[in-house]
Design a protein around this motif. Structure first.
Motif, PDB file in Angstrom:
ATOM      1  N   SER A   1       0.827  -1.213   0.000  1.00  0.00           N
ATOM      2  CA  SER A   1       0.000   0.000   0.000  1.00  0.00           C
ATOM      3  C   SER A   1       0.856   1.255   0.000  1.00  0.00           C
ATOM      4  CB  SER A   1      -0.921   0.004   1.215  1.00  0.00           C
ATOM      5  OG  SER A   1      -1.540   1.261   1.366  1.00  0.00           O
ATOM      6  N   ALA A   2       0.649   2.127  -1.004  1.00  0.00           N
ATOM      7  CA  ALA A   2       1.407   3.378  -1.086  1.00  0.00           C
ATOM      8  C   ALA A   2       1.122   4.282   0.108  1.00  0.00           C
ATOM      9  CB  ALA A   2       1.067   4.103  -2.394  1.00  0.00           C
ATOM     10  N   SER A   3      -0.151   4.363   0.502  1.00  0.00           N
ATOM     11  CA  SER A   3      -0.511   5.252   1.608  1.00  0.00           C
ATOM     12  C   SER A   3      -0.027   4.709   2.947  1.00  0.00           C
ATOM     13  CB  SER A   3      -2.028   5.454   1.638  1.00  0.00           C
ATOM     14  OG  SER A   3      -2.701   4.218   1.769  1.00  0.00           O
ATOM     15  N   ALA A   4      -0.058   3.382   3.132  1.00  0.00           N
ATOM     16  CA  ALA A   4       0.405   2.802   4.401  1.00  0.00           C
ATOM     17  C   ALA A   4       1.896   3.056   4.597  1.00  0.00           C
ATOM     18  CB  ALA A   4       0.111   1.307   4.437  1.00  0.00           C
ATOM     19  N   LYS A   5       2.675   2.889   3.538  1.00  0.00           N
ATOM     20  CA  LYS A   5       4.119   3.146   3.634  1.00  0.00           C
ATOM     21  C   LYS A   5       4.379   4.613   3.913  1.00  0.00           C
ATOM     22  CE  LYS A   5       5.491   1.477  -0.314  1.00  0.00           C
ATOM     23  NZ  LYS A   5       4.261   0.874  -0.839  1.00  0.00           N
ATOM     24  N   TRP A   6       3.665   5.481   3.208  1.00  0.00           N
ATOM     25  CA  TRP A   6       3.917   6.914   3.354  1.00  0.00           C
ATOM     26  C   TRP A   6       3.460   7.422   4.725  1.00  0.00           C
ATOM     27  CZ3 TRP A   6       7.408   9.781   2.037  1.00  0.00           C
ATOM     28  CH2 TRP A   6       7.313  11.165   1.863  1.00  0.00           C
ATOM     29  N   ALA A   7       2.444   6.795   5.290  1.00  0.00           N
ATOM     30  CA  ALA A   7       2.008   7.167   6.638  1.00  0.00           C
ATOM     31  C   ALA A   7       3.120   6.912   7.657  1.00  0.00           C
ATOM     32  CB  ALA A   7       0.753   6.386   7.024  1.00  0.00           C
ATOM     33  N   ILE A   8       3.934   5.892   7.399  1.00  0.00           N
ATOM     34  CA  ILE A   8       5.055   5.572   8.283  1.00  0.00           C
ATOM     35  C   ILE A   8       6.269   6.446   7.962  1.00  0.00           C
ATOM     36  CG2 ILE A   8       6.751   3.794   8.863  1.00  0.00           C
ATOM     37  CD1 ILE A   8       4.081   3.318  10.134  1.00  0.00           C
ATOM     38  N   MET A   9       6.568   6.626   6.678  1.00  0.00           N
ATOM     39  CA  MET A   9       7.807   7.275   6.275  1.00  0.00           C
ATOM     40  C   MET A   9       7.731   8.795   6.280  1.00  0.00           C
ATOM     41  SD  MET A   9       8.797   4.656   3.158  1.00  0.00           S
ATOM     42  CE  MET A   9      10.436   5.360   2.879  1.00  0.00           C
ATOM     43  N   ALA A  10       6.575   9.354   5.944  1.00  0.00           N
ATOM     44  CA  ALA A  10       6.462  10.810   5.837  1.00  0.00           C
ATOM     45  C   ALA A  10       6.835  11.546   7.116  1.00  0.00           C
ATOM     46  CB  ALA A  10       5.042  11.182   5.390  1.00  0.00           C
ATOM     47  N   PRO A  11       6.380  11.102   8.292  1.00  0.00           N
ATOM     48  CA  PRO A  11       6.740  11.843   9.507  1.00  0.00           C
ATOM     49  C   PRO A  11       8.236  11.857   9.800  1.00  0.00           C
ATOM     50  CG  PRO A  11       4.848  10.415   9.917  1.00  0.00           C
ATOM     51  CD  PRO A  11       5.407  10.029   8.586  1.00  0.00           C
ATOM     52  N   VAL A  12       9.006  10.959   9.219  1.00  0.00           N
ATOM     53  CA  VAL A  12      10.452  10.950   9.400  1.00  0.00           C
ATOM     54  C   VAL A  12      11.133  11.812   8.343  1.00  0.00           C
ATOM     55  CG1 VAL A  12      12.543   9.525   9.367  1.00  0.00           C
ATOM     56  CG2 VAL A  12      10.462   8.685  10.474  1.00  0.00           C
ATOM     57  N   PHE A  13      10.812  11.542   7.073  1.00  0.00           N
ATOM     58  CA  PHE A  13      11.596  12.125   5.990  1.00  0.00           C
ATOM     59  C   PHE A  13      11.140  13.511   5.573  1.00  0.00           C
ATOM     60  CE2 PHE A  13      12.217   7.511   5.503  1.00  0.00           C
ATOM     61  CZ  PHE A  13      13.587   7.483   5.629  1.00  0.00           C
ATOM     62  N   VAL A  14       9.864  13.788   5.649  1.00  0.00           N
ATOM     63  CA  VAL A  14       9.410  15.131   5.278  1.00  0.00           C
ATOM     64  C   VAL A  14      10.027  16.182   6.191  1.00  0.00           C
ATOM     65  CG1 VAL A  14       7.399  16.646   5.180  1.00  0.00           C
ATOM     66  CG2 VAL A  14       7.304  14.404   4.098  1.00  0.00           C
ATOM     67  N   PRO A  15       9.942  16.056   7.523  1.00  0.00           N
ATOM     68  CA  PRO A  15      10.608  17.046   8.377  1.00  0.00           C
ATOM     69  C   PRO A  15      12.127  17.067   8.186  1.00  0.00           C
ATOM     70  CG  PRO A  15       9.000  15.798   9.640  1.00  0.00           C
ATOM     71  CD  PRO A  15       9.147  15.101   8.320  1.00  0.00           C
ATOM     72  N   MET A  16      12.738  15.890   8.018  1.00  0.00           N
ATOM     73  CA  MET A  16      14.187  15.824   7.860  1.00  0.00           C
ATOM     74  C   MET A  16      14.643  16.607   6.639  1.00  0.00           C
ATOM     75  SD  MET A  16      16.650  12.453   7.661  1.00  0.00           S
ATOM     76  CE  MET A  16      15.900  11.831   6.160  1.00  0.00           C
ATOM     77  N   PHE A  17      13.967  16.411   5.499  1.00  0.00           N
ATOM     78  CA  PHE A  17      14.368  17.116   4.286  1.00  0.00           C
ATOM     79  C   PHE A  17      13.950  18.585   4.317  1.00  0.00           C
ATOM     80  CE2 PHE A  17      14.514  12.735   2.422  1.00  0.00           C
ATOM     81  CZ  PHE A  17      15.869  12.757   2.134  1.00  0.00           C
ATOM     82  N   MET A  18      12.893  18.895   5.047  1.00  0.00           N
ATOM     83  CA  MET A  18      12.547  20.315   5.236  1.00  0.00           C
ATOM     84  C   MET A  18      13.681  21.044   5.947  1.00  0.00           C
ATOM     85  SD  MET A  18       8.476  20.251   6.220  1.00  0.00           S
ATOM     86  CE  MET A  18       8.307  22.043   6.315  1.00  0.00           C
ATOM     87  N   LEU A  19      14.275  20.400   6.945  1.00  0.00           N
ATOM     88  CA  LEU A  19      15.385  21.014   7.677  1.00  0.00           C
ATOM     89  C   LEU A  19      16.630  21.148   6.804  1.00  0.00           C
ATOM     90  CD1 LEU A  19      14.959  19.228  11.123  1.00  0.00           C
ATOM     91  CD2 LEU A  19      14.255  21.542  10.488  1.00  0.00           C
ATOM     92  N   LEU A  20      16.700  20.348   5.736  1.00  0.00           N
ATOM     93  CA  LEU A  20      17.799  20.479   4.781  1.00  0.00           C
ATOM     94  C   LEU A  20      17.497  21.506   3.696  1.00  0.00           C
ATOM     95  CD1 LEU A  20      18.752  16.710   4.260  1.00  0.00           C
ATOM     96  CD2 LEU A  20      20.059  18.435   5.513  1.00  0.00           C
ATOM     97  N   GLY A  21      16.283  22.070   3.731  1.00  0.00           N
ATOM     98  CA  GLY A  21      15.910  23.102   2.765  1.00  0.00           C
ATOM     99  C   GLY A  21      15.064  22.623   1.618  1.00  0.00           C
ATOM    100  N   TYR A  22      14.654  21.353   1.633  1.00  0.00           N
ATOM    101  CA  TYR A  22      13.854  20.794   0.540  1.00  0.00           C
ATOM    102  C   TYR A  22      12.385  20.704   0.939  1.00  0.00           C
ATOM    103  CZ  TYR A  22      18.107  19.738  -1.995  1.00  0.00           C
ATOM    104  OH  TYR A  22      19.282  19.864  -2.679  1.00  0.00           O
ATOM    105  N   SER A  23      11.534  20.909  -0.045  1.00  0.00           N
ATOM    106  CA  SER A  23      10.103  20.984   0.230  1.00  0.00           C
ATOM    107  C   SER A  23       9.493  19.601   0.453  1.00  0.00           C
ATOM    108  CB  SER A  23       9.388  21.657  -0.946  1.00  0.00           C
ATOM    109  OG  SER A  23       9.402  20.810  -2.089  1.00  0.00           O
ATOM    110  N   PRO A  24       8.376  19.538   1.179  1.00  0.00           N
ATOM    111  CA  PRO A  24       7.655  18.272   1.331  1.00  0.00           C
ATOM    112  C   PRO A  24       7.219  17.693  -0.012  1.00  0.00           C
ATOM    113  CG  PRO A  24       6.879  19.871   2.934  1.00  0.00           C
ATOM    114  CD  PRO A  24       7.782  20.609   1.996  1.00  0.00           C
ATOM    115  N   GLU A  25       6.891  18.572  -0.967  1.00  0.00           N
ATOM    116  CA  GLU A  25       6.474  18.117  -2.289  1.00  0.00           C
ATOM    117  C   GLU A  25       7.602  17.364  -2.996  1.00  0.00           C
ATOM    118  OE1 GLU A  25       4.119  21.848  -1.303  1.00  0.00           O
ATOM    119  OE2 GLU A  25       6.173  21.155  -1.074  1.00  0.00           O
ATOM    120  N   PHE A  26       8.836  17.842  -2.776  1.00  0.00           N
ATOM    121  CA  PHE A  26       9.995  17.180  -3.372  1.00  0.00           C
ATOM    122  C   PHE A  26      10.215  15.791  -2.751  1.00  0.00           C
ATOM    123  CE2 PHE A  26      14.612  16.400  -2.867  1.00  0.00           C
ATOM    124  CZ  PHE A  26      14.920  16.144  -4.189  1.00  0.00           C
TER     125      PHE A  26
END
Length: 512
Positions: free
Chosen positions: A404-429
């Motif tokens: 499931s794409a949504s099940a994986k992203w529900a787990i991964m997004a809270p880790v990687f979206v904030p992490m890459f935001m702190l590196l200057g990259y957007s959540p969309e990226f």
């Protein structure tokens, strides 16, 4: 030139080894049964050693659940039937095939294929099939239940190997899952999860459902072109000439009855199209979401399979009346029954596949693998582009264990979206990078919901084919899609192009 031939020979030998190794495994039904048993045993070991992780979004512990227990036994016994009847692809396939059975039994599909084969440019056939597969993702499961088997029939009709056609369509439908020129139901779903994760850093951040549209639209043509190249240069030569028992219908000219039936079917199709447009185009259309007036989460999108049934049956009946192949309601019922009679092996396969998927979900093993993989990537200390590419690879690897794409992203997004935001990259990226990994390994993962259906389709043309045949056939697509899609992502980064309307790569330029 010799190096090229040597590389091709090496690839061929590797694929033969994969196919033989995979087919040396038991029958797919037995394999899914053994895998379900293995999950039960592994869950007991994981629970014994308390291999737990913390959910990165909720902060709650995720613990393995042992099925080798009294409670586990009770759940296996009480939910075995509902695991089977509630398996998502099962109802989709049965309902869609009822309608398709009418279209096939009346002769509509045969006549339409004849018209297509006699009029379509042969050199564009593969590209059209892969492209249609990619585009079908906007309509949920229609690609799996309609286009994949239809592509095999089309290839057989033009004297090409049917499994090559099936593979081309499957590559577009499943390997190119995230590419499209249209927005589908997965876009708002992933965007909502990305937005929630982004608000860990910025409580007011909003993610548009169309945030990856430009990148995914460009990917549509790239995946279609690469899928065509792999089919014609790698898969089809490896398969060779088809020597199975399935035979195409003789391609004679369209008869007067067939032509009249096609005109009647066209008229019925225009009426159905007008009704759908009336329900979807006006702001208050009856097929739109009654609460929001939108289309993405409307009865139209969620009822696509029902519409396939109505359209296929309606057009089949119209054709049959015009061509005089349908003379009573008994003919319609007979056609539906005939389509159901071909699903015996598939139903057995689905029963065991459903148990395996359910057991895997109950034990939390998939979630634990996802979080462990995310932790490893976060601690890698790689630079930005290597980190993004590693993230794509981790997403692709995790996709082998969680379909499931949504099940994986529900787990991964809270880790990687904030992490890459702190590196200057957007959540969309970050979401765009995730969607690449989430797509490319669908076609080689037995965890993908429709994998069992693909096994059944292939067995029609090669009864000896097993999971190894499918994986060996699809690996070249998976590798090629991963390579070119990540190169496109790198080019997008270097050029600084927006990913979608109002969706830039950066929150702020690194160092700027």
């Amino acid at each position: 030139m010799s190096e090229s031939r040597e590389s091709a020979s090496l690839l061929s030998r590797a694929l033969v080894f994969i196919e033989r190794a995979g087919n040396a495994l038991p029958h797919p039904v037995t394999l899914f049964a053994l895998m379900a048993l293995a999950v039960v045993l592994i869950s007991a070991v994981a629970a014994q050693f308390d291999i737990a992780v913390t959910h990165p979004g909720t902060g709650k512990p995720i613990q393995p659940v042992s099925l080798l227990s009294v409670a586990g036994l009770h759940r296996i016994l009480t939910e075995m039937v509902t695991n089977f009847t509630g398996f998502a692809p099962l109802g989709t396939v049965l309902v869609a095939l009822l309608g398709i059975g009418v279209a096939e039994g009346s002769g509509l599909i045969g006549a339409a294929l004849k018209l297509l084969v006699l009029s379509a440019p042969r050199r564009l056939l593969t590209f059209v099939i892969v492209f249609a597969g990619v585009m079908s993702n906007a309509a949920s499961e229609v690609g799996y239940v309609l286009l994949v088997p239809l592509a095999a029939v089309i290839f057989l009709a033009v004297g090409r190997h049917p499994i090559a056609g099936l593979a081309a369509a499957f590559a577009g439908v499943s390997g190119g899952y995230s590419a499209n020129l249209l927005l589908g139901t997965v876009d708002p779903l992933l965007a909502g999860l990305s937005e929630e994760a982004a608000r860990i850093v910025d409580p007011k951040y909003e993610v548009n459902p169309a945030c990856n549209y430009y990148f995914m639209a460009a990917s549509t043509f790239l995946i279609s072109a690469v899928g065509t190249l792999i089919t014609e240069r790698v898969v089809e030569p490896r398969l060779g000439a088809y020597a199975g028992e399935e035979r195409p219908e003789e391609m004679t000219e369209i008869t007067a009855d067939e032509r009249r039936g096609l005109w009647w079917a066209l008229a019925a199709g225009l009426v159905l199209t007008a009704v759908i447009l009336l329900g979807t185009v006006p702001p208050g259309g009856f097929l739109r979401d009654p609460a929001t007036g939108g289309l993405l989460r409307s009865p139209f999108m969620s009822g696509i399979v029902a519409l396939i049934f109505v359209a296929a049956a309606g057009l089949g009946i119209a054709y049959g009346l015009g061509a005089r192949t349908v003379r009573s309601d008994a003919d319609v019922v007979s056609a539906m029954g005939q389509s159901m009679s071909t699903l015996g092996t598939y139903l057995v396969l689905v029963f065991f596949a459903a148990q395996f998927v359910a057991f895997f979900n109950w034990t939390n093993l998939g979630l634990i693998v996802a979080v462990k993989g995310a932790d490893v990537l976060r601690a890698s200390g790689l630079g930005t582009i290597p980190l993004i590419l590693t993230f794509v690879l981790i997403s692709a690897l995790i996709n082998l264990f969680m379909g499931s794409a949504s099940a994986k992203w529900a787990i991964m997004a809270p880790v990687f979206v904030p992490m890459f935001m702190l590196l200057g990259y957007s959540p969309e990226f970050t979401q765009a990078a995730y969607r690449i990994g989430d797509s490319v390994t669908n076609i080689i993962s037995p965890m993908m919901s429709y994998f069992a259906l693909i096994v059944a389709f292939v067995a029609r043309y090669d009864p000896k084919a097993g999971i190894g045949t499918i994986i060996a056939t699809m690996i070249p697509y998976s590798m090629a899609f991963l390579a070119v899609w990540t190169l496109l992502l790198i080019a997008w980064i270097l050029l600084g192009l927006p990913l979608g309307p109002g969706a830039e790569l950066y929150l702020a330029r690194p160092g700027g």
